[in-house]
Design a protein around this motif. Sequence first.
Motif, short mmCIF file in Angstrom:
data_model
loop_
_atom_site.label_atom_id
_atom_site.label_comp_id
_atom_site.label_asym_id
_atom_site.label_seq_id
_atom_site.Cartn_x
_atom_site.Cartn_y
_atom_site.Cartn_z
N ASP A 32 18.48 11.53 44.88
CA ASP A 32 19.52 11.39 43.86
C ASP A 32 19.63 9.87 43.26
O ASP A 32 20.09 9.59 42.19
N MET A 33 19.19 9.03 44.09
CA MET A 33 19.40 7.49 43.38
C MET A 33 17.88 7.23 42.90
O MET A 33 17.04 7.05 43.50
N MET A 34 17.87 6.99 41.63
CA MET A 34 16.52 6.59 40.76
C MET A 34 15.84 5.31 41.29
O MET A 34 14.93 5.17 41.13
N SER A 35 16.77 4.35 41.75
CA SER A 35 16.07 3.25 42.26
C SER A 35 15.43 3.35 43.54
O SER A 35 14.35 2.82 43.58
N ASP A 36 15.75 4.38 44.33
CA ASP A 36 14.94 4.84 45.66
C ASP A 36 13.73 5.53 44.97
O ASP A 36 12.62 5.08 45.69
N LEU A 38 12.18 4.85 42.36
CA LEU A 38 11.39 3.89 41.64
C LEU A 38 10.66 3.01 42.86
O LEU A 38 9.43 2.47 42.68
N ALA A 39 11.24 2.80 43.86
CA ALA A 39 11.01 2.04 45.11
C ALA A 39 9.83 2.73 46.09
O ALA A 39 8.89 2.05 46.17
N PHE A 40 9.87 3.93 46.13
CA PHE A 40 9.18 4.67 47.20
C PHE A 40 8.33 5.82 47.10
O PHE A 40 7.97 6.42 47.85
N CYS A 41 8.40 6.07 45.70
CA CYS A 41 7.82 7.47 45.48
C CYS A 41 6.43 7.43 45.58
O CYS A 41 5.83 8.21 45.60
N GLY A 42 5.76 5.99 45.46
CA GLY A 42 4.44 5.91 45.74
C GLY A 42 3.55 6.97 45.02
O GLY A 42 3.49 6.86 43.69
N LYS A 43 2.56 7.76 45.58
CA LYS A 43 1.53 8.54 45.00
C LYS A 43 2.06 9.82 44.63
O LYS A 43 1.64 10.82 44.32
N THR A 59 12.87 7.75 34.63
CA THR A 59 12.22 7.54 35.95
C THR A 59 11.08 8.11 35.94
O THR A 59 9.80 7.62 36.56
N MET A 62 8.25 6.82 33.92
CA MET A 62 7.71 5.41 34.41
C MET A 62 6.61 5.46 35.69
O MET A 62 5.62 4.84 35.75
N LEU A 63 6.81 6.72 36.32
CA LEU A 63 5.97 6.88 37.66
C LEU A 63 4.96 8.01 37.38
O LEU A 63 4.24 8.39 38.47
N ASP A 64 4.76 8.39 36.12
CA ASP A 64 3.73 9.34 35.88
C ASP A 64 3.91 10.77 36.76
O ASP A 64 2.88 11.41 37.21
N GLY B 105 22.64 7.15 39.24
CA GLY B 105 21.59 7.06 39.97
C GLY B 105 21.05 5.72 40.09
O GLY B 105 19.99 5.55 40.56
N ASN B 114 13.30 -4.29 43.82
CA ASN B 114 12.41 -3.34 43.17
C ASN B 114 11.59 -4.34 42.08
O ASN B 114 10.17 -4.41 41.89
#
Lengths: 114, 145
Positions: A32-36, A38-43, A59, A62-64, B105, B114
């Motif tokens: 639920d945290m978008m910063s998480d 962005l940080a950890f989504c990886g592939k 979000t 940005m991560l495709d 969020g 980040n």
Amino acid sequence: MTIKEMQEVLDARFLYGEELADLDAQYVFSADMMSDVLAFCGKCSVLITGLCNPQVVRTAEMLDICCIIFVRGKLPDENMLALARGKSIAVLATSHYMFTTCGILYENGLRGGA
Amino acid sequence: MGEPLIYTYDIDGEDFTRAGEASSSVKNRLKMLGVDSAAIRKTAIAMYEGEINMVIHADGGTITVIISDDAITMVLADRGPGIPDIEKAMQEGYSTARPEVRSLGFGAGMGLPNMKRFTDEMKIDTVIGQGTTITMKVYLHSDGL
């Protein structure tokens, strides 16, 4: 697993992107945290979230990410769906809780992938 | 490519729903220029976090993006309150964001970390009561453009 298959096993509704139903995904991220995200989504190319605001779609952009699954019956508004349409991001909504959603997809072979 | 391309964006500090429009625009431009996808991803994530920070903490500001042969440089300048303790602000999990920002969020203390994680260089210039300028660079391989 295709988006269509995810929709079926989750008893989810397509809010946008039925034409993207054949896209295939292997890795999923949930938060639920978008910063998480962005940080950890990886592939990961699918995002499961209970947060419902335009920044979720931003979000994902940005991560495709190709598909957002809203859990707990959350429904994005028209503005969010327009944003998703503009970026060709499929949007599903399920009434399952996040844990259950993740469990069902894991059972069906999807994995988290940082 | 020759001369660097320079784009400037005014960030509206009032409207959280519009935060991310500048990052989205830069991502599209980089795609059209044929920049390497890993560099696009790093730039998009870092700039988006910075853009969100400007809305949350500083009532907006200006972002300048310079695309040259060897790097993408982002300069984020605001007239916000400044960062009193940069070392603390760089720690994952440390945040001064208001609780309502968390419900959107963000504000989990991951923004600056980040930005550092996804860029090759990052420099913070801050003056209390006057504002903060963050300069970030993502290197491009010689065949990146």
